[in-house]
Design a protein around this motif. Structure first.
Motif, mmCIF file in Angstrom:
data_model
loop_
_atom_site.group_PDB
_atom_site.id
_atom_site.type_symbol
_atom_site.label_atom_id
_atom_site.label_comp_id
_atom_site.label_asym_id
_atom_site.label_seq_id
_atom_site.Cartn_x
_atom_site.Cartn_y
_atom_site.Cartn_z
ATOM 1 N N GLU A 46 -13.363 5.185 5.360
ATOM 2 C CA GLU A 46 -12.829 5.302 6.715
ATOM 3 C C GLU A 46 -11.605 6.195 6.760
ATOM 4 O O GLU A 46 -11.392 6.949 7.717
ATOM 5 N N ASP A 47 -10.781 6.139 5.691
ATOM 6 C CA ASP A 47 -9.573 6.964 5.625
ATOM 7 C C ASP A 47 -9.885 8.441 5.423
ATOM 8 O O ASP A 47 -9.002 9.291 5.582
ATOM 9 N N ARG A 52 -12.536 0.968 3.271
ATOM 10 C CA ARG A 52 -11.298 1.543 3.795
ATOM 11 C C ARG A 52 -11.117 2.987 3.315
ATOM 12 O O ARG A 52 -10.684 3.856 4.073
ATOM 13 N N ILE A 53 -11.444 3.256 2.061
ATOM 14 C CA ILE A 53 -11.307 4.608 1.517
ATOM 15 C C ILE A 53 -12.190 5.590 2.281
ATOM 16 O O ILE A 53 -11.766 6.698 2.627
ATOM 17 N N ARG A 83 -7.418 1.361 -3.032
ATOM 18 C CA ARG A 83 -7.239 2.105 -1.779
ATOM 19 C C ARG A 83 -5.904 2.835 -1.777
ATOM 20 O O ARG A 83 -5.828 4.023 -1.402
ATOM 21 N N ASP A 104 0.828 -1.207 0.000
ATOM 22 C CA ASP A 104 0.000 0.000 0.000
ATOM 23 C C ASP A 104 0.863 1.259 0.000
ATOM 24 O O ASP A 104 0.626 2.202 -0.771
ATOM 25 N N HIS A 142 -10.698 9.786 2.532
ATOM 26 C CA HIS A 142 -10.103 10.201 1.264
ATOM 27 C C HIS A 142 -11.130 10.546 0.191
ATOM 28 O O HIS A 142 -10.751 11.011 -0.882
ATOM 29 N N ALA A 160 -5.096 6.858 -1.991
ATOM 30 C CA ALA A 160 -4.299 7.516 -0.942
ATOM 31 C C ALA A 160 -3.232 8.409 -1.559
ATOM 32 O O ALA A 160 -2.995 9.534 -1.089
ATOM 33 N N ARG A 201 -8.257 -6.099 3.949
ATOM 34 C CA ARG A 201 -7.638 -5.550 2.735
ATOM 35 C C ARG A 201 -8.162 -6.243 1.477
ATOM 36 O O ARG A 201 -7.638 -6.040 0.383
#
Length: 268
Positions: free
Chosen positions: A141-142, A138-139, A97, A69, A144, A101, A130
């Motif tokens: 949550e991040d 995940r995106i 993801r 990543d 982004h 980032a 993952r």
């Protein structure tokens, strides 16, 4: 200066479920893209080489573990720092993801337009957070993405429906689909195309075929309506082992051309 797009190969499928194979996709897509059987002309009248630069940064060396990543994000940041827009060739959808980032580091929160049969919003699929079934969880949550619009979805489980509500995801299902129901989005815009969003009658070379999908013409109609600056994109989940006569590779290569032309047009 002509707009510049840089391909970046991400040959990873360690996070695939059921079957592997998308790691072989970048090479197959490139072979179709640069083949003398076709051309580099695009439907909006632009032509790669004449109206925009379509370069190739090669494949990122990956270890097929969690360290990938950071490696992918760094490679994406380097492309942007060099003045080009990254267009990633997956690999499975887990790579998105890390690409997002890297783009987010340069442009801040993104609007994401996501084409897929599946929402890829699982919190944890098969004990793997993952997983290629989880990147958009995940995106979100991040932090982004400020907006996520998913098009072509036709496998929405109860869990993913709850996840979509949790994250405020806008889902455009295939039932009663027409291209004009997809909103024209503001930038900075990131576009993610999972090949299985397209009906398997047109794109058989995928690991998880789901009948009743988008036609390529419908997908291109959605893209044609977008006017915002496109700051990154990916084409993922092509699995050459299930392709027939290279049909899906040719389709993926056309998507690369048309995404590149959209990037160039909207940069003007």
């Amino acid at each position: 200066m002509r707009p510049a797009i840089a391909l970046i190969g991400l040959p990873s499928d360690i996070n695939s479920s059921f079957v592997r194979g998308p790691a072989a996709a970048p090479a197959a897509i490139r072979a179709a893209l640069w083949s003398d059987r076709g051309s580099l002309s695009c439907e909006n009248g632009m032509e790669a080489g004449a109206d925009f630069t379509l370069g190739d940064s090669g494949d990122v060396p990956l270890r097929e573990d969690a360290s990938d990543d950071a490696t992918i994000a760094a490679a994406v940041r380097a492309i942007i720092a060099g003045g080009a827009v990254p267009l990633a060739l997956g690999g499975d959808h887990a790579i998105t993801r890390a690409v997002v980032a890297g783009v987010h580091a340069a442009h801040g929160p993104l609007t994401i337009l996501h084409f897929d049969a599946h929402p890829d919003l699982y919190d944890n699929f098969e004990d793997n957070p993952r997983s290629h079934a989880s990147p958009f969880a995940r995106i979100m949550e991040d932090g982004h993405a400020s907006r996520l619009v998913q098009v072509g979805i036709r496998t929405l489980t109860h869990h993913c429906r709850e996840q979509a509500q949790r994250f405020g995801v806008e889902i455009v299902p295939m039932a009663d689909f027409t291209p004009d129901v997809v909103p024209v989005l503001r930038g900075p815009l990131y576009i993610s195309v999972d090949i299985d969003g397209i009906d398997p009658s047109e794109a058989p070379g995928v690991s998880h075929p789901e009948p009743g999908g988008l036609t390529l013409r419908e997908l291109l109609a959605v893209l044609r309506r977008q006017t915002a600056p496109v700051v990154g994109a990916d084409v993922v989940e092509y699995n050459p082992q299930f392709d027939t006569h290279g049909r899906t590779a040719i389709l993926a290569a056309k998507l690369v051309r048309e995404l590149s032309a959209l990037i160039a047009k909207n940069a003007a």
